[in-house]
Design a protein around this motif. Structure first.
Motif, PDB file in Angstrom:
ATOM      1  N   ARG A  28       0.742  -1.364  -0.209  1.00  0.00           N
ATOM      2  CA  ARG A  28       0.058   0.120   0.034  1.00  0.00           C
ATOM      3  C   ARG A  28       0.534   1.384   0.128  1.00  0.00           C
ATOM      4  NH1 ARG A  28      -3.424  -0.404   5.160  1.00  0.00           N
ATOM      5  NH2 ARG A  28      -3.877   1.727   4.223  1.00  0.00           N
ATOM      6  N   LEU A  29       2.115   1.074  -0.114  1.00  0.00           N
ATOM      7  CA  LEU A  29       2.899   2.390   0.472  1.00  0.00           C
ATOM      8  C   LEU A  29       2.944   3.453  -1.012  1.00  0.00           C
ATOM      9  CD1 LEU A  29       6.403   1.442   2.474  1.00  0.00           C
ATOM     10  CD2 LEU A  29       4.374   2.758   3.245  1.00  0.00           C
ATOM     11  N   ALA A  38       4.981   5.324  -8.405  1.00  0.00           N
ATOM     12  CA  ALA A  38       6.176   4.811  -7.425  1.00  0.00           C
ATOM     13  C   ALA A  38       6.476   3.201  -7.446  1.00  0.00           C
ATOM     14  CB  ALA A  38       6.104   5.495  -6.075  1.00  0.00           C
ATOM     15  N   GLN A  39       7.909   3.137  -7.258  1.00  0.00           N
ATOM     16  CA  GLN A  39       7.465   1.276  -7.471  1.00  0.00           C
ATOM     17  C   GLN A  39       8.502   1.565  -5.593  1.00  0.00           C
ATOM     18  OE1 GLN A  39      10.857   0.847 -10.472  1.00  0.00           O
ATOM     19  NE2 GLN A  39       8.912   1.097 -11.590  1.00  0.00           N
ATOM     20  N   VAL A  40       7.787   0.156  -5.412  1.00  0.00           N
ATOM     21  CA  VAL A  40       9.098  -0.404  -3.783  1.00  0.00           C
ATOM     22  C   VAL A  40       9.021  -1.158  -3.966  1.00  0.00           C
ATOM     23  CG1 VAL A  40       8.236  -0.256  -1.053  1.00  0.00           C
ATOM     24  CG2 VAL A  40       6.966   1.737  -2.639  1.00  0.00           C
ATOM     25  N   SER A  41      10.012  -1.577  -3.130  1.00  0.00           N
ATOM     26  CA  SER A  41      10.677  -3.536  -3.738  1.00  0.00           C
ATOM     27  C   SER A  41      11.234  -3.399  -1.631  1.00  0.00           C
ATOM     28  CB  SER A  41      12.004  -3.045  -4.382  1.00  0.00           C
ATOM     29  OG  SER A  41      12.953  -2.113  -3.916  1.00  0.00           O
ATOM     30  N   SER A  42      10.872  -4.632  -1.473  1.00  0.00           N
ATOM     31  CA  SER A  42      11.054  -4.649  -0.183  1.00  0.00           C
ATOM     32  C   SER A  42      10.863  -6.558   0.098  1.00  0.00           C
ATOM     33  CB  SER A  42       9.534  -4.814  -0.171  1.00  0.00           C
ATOM     34  OG  SER A  42       8.952  -5.857   0.035  1.00  0.00           O
ATOM     35  N   ILE A  53      12.886   2.848  -2.149  1.00  0.00           N
ATOM     36  CA  ILE A  53      11.330   3.472  -2.757  1.00  0.00           C
ATOM     37  C   ILE A  53      11.992   4.883  -4.016  1.00  0.00           C
ATOM     38  CG2 ILE A  53       9.221   5.036  -2.316  1.00  0.00           C
ATOM     39  CD1 ILE A  53       9.418   3.715   1.333  1.00  0.00           C
ATOM     40  N   THR A  54      11.246   4.347  -5.384  1.00  0.00           N
ATOM     41  CA  THR A  54      12.158   5.130  -6.455  1.00  0.00           C
ATOM     42  C   THR A  54      10.349   6.096  -6.956  1.00  0.00           C
ATOM     43  OG1 THR A  54      12.883   3.601  -6.752  1.00  0.00           O
ATOM     44  CG2 THR A  54      12.932   5.029  -8.325  1.00  0.00           C
ATOM     45  N   LEU A  99      -1.073   2.621   8.743  1.00  0.00           N
ATOM     46  CA  LEU A  99      -0.982   2.391   7.319  1.00  0.00           C
ATOM     47  C   LEU A  99       0.079   1.554   7.646  1.00  0.00           C
ATOM     48  CD1 LEU A  99      -0.517   2.807   4.353  1.00  0.00           C
ATOM     49  CD2 LEU A  99       2.032   3.534   4.387  1.00  0.00           C
ATOM     50  N   LEU A 100       1.548   1.208   8.763  1.00  0.00           N
ATOM     51  CA  LEU A 100       1.932  -0.271   8.641  1.00  0.00           C
ATOM     52  C   LEU A 100       1.454  -1.562   9.061  1.00  0.00           C
ATOM     53  CD1 LEU A 100       5.307   1.163   9.211  1.00  0.00           C
ATOM     54  CD2 LEU A 100       4.270   0.192   7.188  1.00  0.00           C
ATOM     55  N   LEU A 101       0.797  -0.752  10.325  1.00  0.00           N
ATOM     56  CA  LEU A 101       0.011  -1.928  11.716  1.00  0.00           C
ATOM     57  C   LEU A 101      -1.669  -1.534  11.237  1.00  0.00           C
ATOM     58  CD1 LEU A 101       2.189  -0.067  14.688  1.00  0.00           C
ATOM     59  CD2 LEU A 101       2.413  -2.144  12.815  1.00  0.00           C
TER      60      LEU A 101
END
Length: 108
Positions: A28-29, A38-42, A53-54, A99-101
């Motif tokens: 969801r970020l 936006a691109q998020v890799s984790s 995060i890009t 958002l996170l929890l």
């Protein structure tokens, strides 16, 4: 020059439940980063989530450490984004916990 932003988000979930919720919400970020595309890799390493995060031509590295009673977030802001450290820190403090929890497994 990079500038770190560090935030602690207290919780009463315990380490395992907090980690489960973060893992379920990390996708969801992208929806909360201005500018679109936006691109998020984790990647999890134990109880630490490494994020890249890009967005808008900028790359931001973040670490999220999950502990028994809090989640520590450290975001390294590059160059121009360092000027926005205060509002980014305020947003993390205000919305980071939700958002996170947030528990998405019990909704619809």
């Amino acid at each position: 020059m990079e500038r770190p932003v560090e935030v602690e988000l207290p919780h009463k979930l315990g380490r395992e439940e907090a980690r489960r919720r973060i893992a379920g919400n990390v996708h969801r970020l992208e929806d909360h980063i201005p500018g679109g595309a936006a691109q998020v890799s984790s990647k999890w390493v134990g109880d630490q989530l490494n994020l890249d995060i890009t967005a808008m031509g900028q790359k931001v590295a973040a670490l999220i450490d999950v502990e028994e009673t809090k989640v520590r977030c450290r975001v390294m802001l590059p160059g121009m984004l360092a000027f926005f450290a205060a509002p980014i820190e305020a947003a993390l403090n205000m919305k980071g916990r939700d958002l996170l929890l947030e528990d998405k497994s019990k909704k619809d």
